[in-house]
Design a protein around this motif. Structure first.
Motif, short mmCIF file in Angstrom:
data_model
loop_
_atom_site.label_atom_id
_atom_site.label_comp_id
_atom_site.label_asym_id
_atom_site.label_seq_id
_atom_site.Cartn_x
_atom_site.Cartn_y
_atom_site.Cartn_z
N SER A 23 0.83 -1.21 0.00
CA SER A 23 0.00 0.00 0.00
C SER A 23 0.86 1.26 0.00
N GLU A 24 1.97 1.22 0.72
CA GLU A 24 2.86 2.38 0.75
C GLU A 24 3.57 2.59 -0.59
N VAL A 25 4.05 1.50 -1.18
CA VAL A 25 4.76 1.61 -2.46
C VAL A 25 3.80 2.03 -3.57
N ILE A 26 2.61 1.44 -3.60
CA ILE A 26 1.65 1.74 -4.66
C ILE A 26 1.03 3.13 -4.45
N GLY A 27 0.81 3.48 -3.20
CA GLY A 27 0.22 4.79 -2.91
C GLY A 27 -1.29 4.76 -2.77
N SER A 50 -4.58 -4.78 -6.36
CA SER A 50 -4.73 -3.40 -5.91
C SER A 50 -5.12 -2.50 -7.06
N PRO A 51 -5.87 -1.43 -6.75
CA PRO A 51 -6.04 -0.42 -7.79
C PRO A 51 -4.74 0.37 -7.95
N GLU A 71 4.94 -0.04 -17.33
CA GLU A 71 6.19 0.44 -16.72
C GLU A 71 6.01 0.72 -15.23
N THR A 72 4.89 1.36 -14.90
CA THR A 72 4.60 1.68 -13.50
C THR A 72 4.45 0.40 -12.68
N ALA A 73 3.75 -0.58 -13.23
CA ALA A 73 3.57 -1.86 -12.52
C ALA A 73 4.91 -2.56 -12.32
N GLY A 74 5.78 -2.51 -13.31
CA GLY A 74 7.11 -3.11 -13.18
C GLY A 74 7.94 -2.43 -12.11
N ARG A 75 7.86 -1.10 -12.05
CA ARG A 75 8.59 -0.35 -11.01
C ARG A 75 8.05 -0.70 -9.62
N ILE A 76 6.72 -0.78 -9.50
CA ILE A 76 6.10 -1.14 -8.22
C ILE A 76 6.53 -2.55 -7.82
N GLN A 77 6.53 -3.45 -8.77
CA GLN A 77 6.92 -4.84 -8.52
C GLN A 77 8.34 -4.91 -7.94
N THR A 104 -8.21 7.86 -8.35
CA THR A 104 -7.76 9.22 -8.60
C THR A 104 -7.69 9.97 -7.28
N PRO A 105 -6.81 10.94 -7.19
CA PRO A 105 -6.72 11.69 -5.95
C PRO A 105 -8.02 12.45 -5.69
N THR A 106 -8.40 12.53 -4.43
CA THR A 106 -9.62 13.27 -4.09
C THR A 106 -9.33 14.76 -4.12
#
Length: 111
Positions: A23-27, A50-51, A71-77, A104-106
């Motif tokens: 959760s911390e890495v993904i945000g 996760s979303p 690319e984002t998923a690979g970085r998170i992984q 999306t950010p609130t």
């Protein structure tokens, strides 16, 4: 200094720690992350569902900076694997990520 012996960490603890790290890495909030963990090839394997946070589509600069989903998923992984290995003190041999949507950010009102 090393101590002789062995420490076994139960699967439930690994799952809870993995949820927090993911959760911390993904945000995203921890309640939006689901993790399954198991032993795999002399280490730990985790499956994360996760979303993915995405910027507001009104902000074209943020959208361009976000990059491709793959690319984002690979970085998170890679980040989850490194951080979990460090926290657990065990090798994380596999990290599978399933993207279950977008967050999306609130927007907050300015007073």
């Amino acid at each position: 200094m090393s101590v002789a012996g062995r420490v076994d960490v139960r699967e439930r603890v690994i799952r809870k720690v993995s949820e927090k790290v993911a959760s911390e890495v993904i945000g995203v909030e921890i309640g939006r992350v689901s993790v399954a963990a198991s032993d795999y090839r002399d280490g730990v394997a985790v499956r994360i569902d996760s979303p993915m946070p995405v910027p507001s589509l009104d902000d074209s600069d943020a959208v361009a900076a976000a990059g491709a989903v793959v690319e984002t998923a690979g970085r998170i992984q890679a980040q989850v694997k490194d951080e979990l290995s460090r926290v657990l003190g065990r090798p994380v041999t596999r990290v599978d990520i399933t993207i279950s949507g977008a967050v999306t950010p609130t927007r907050r009102r300015v007073r």
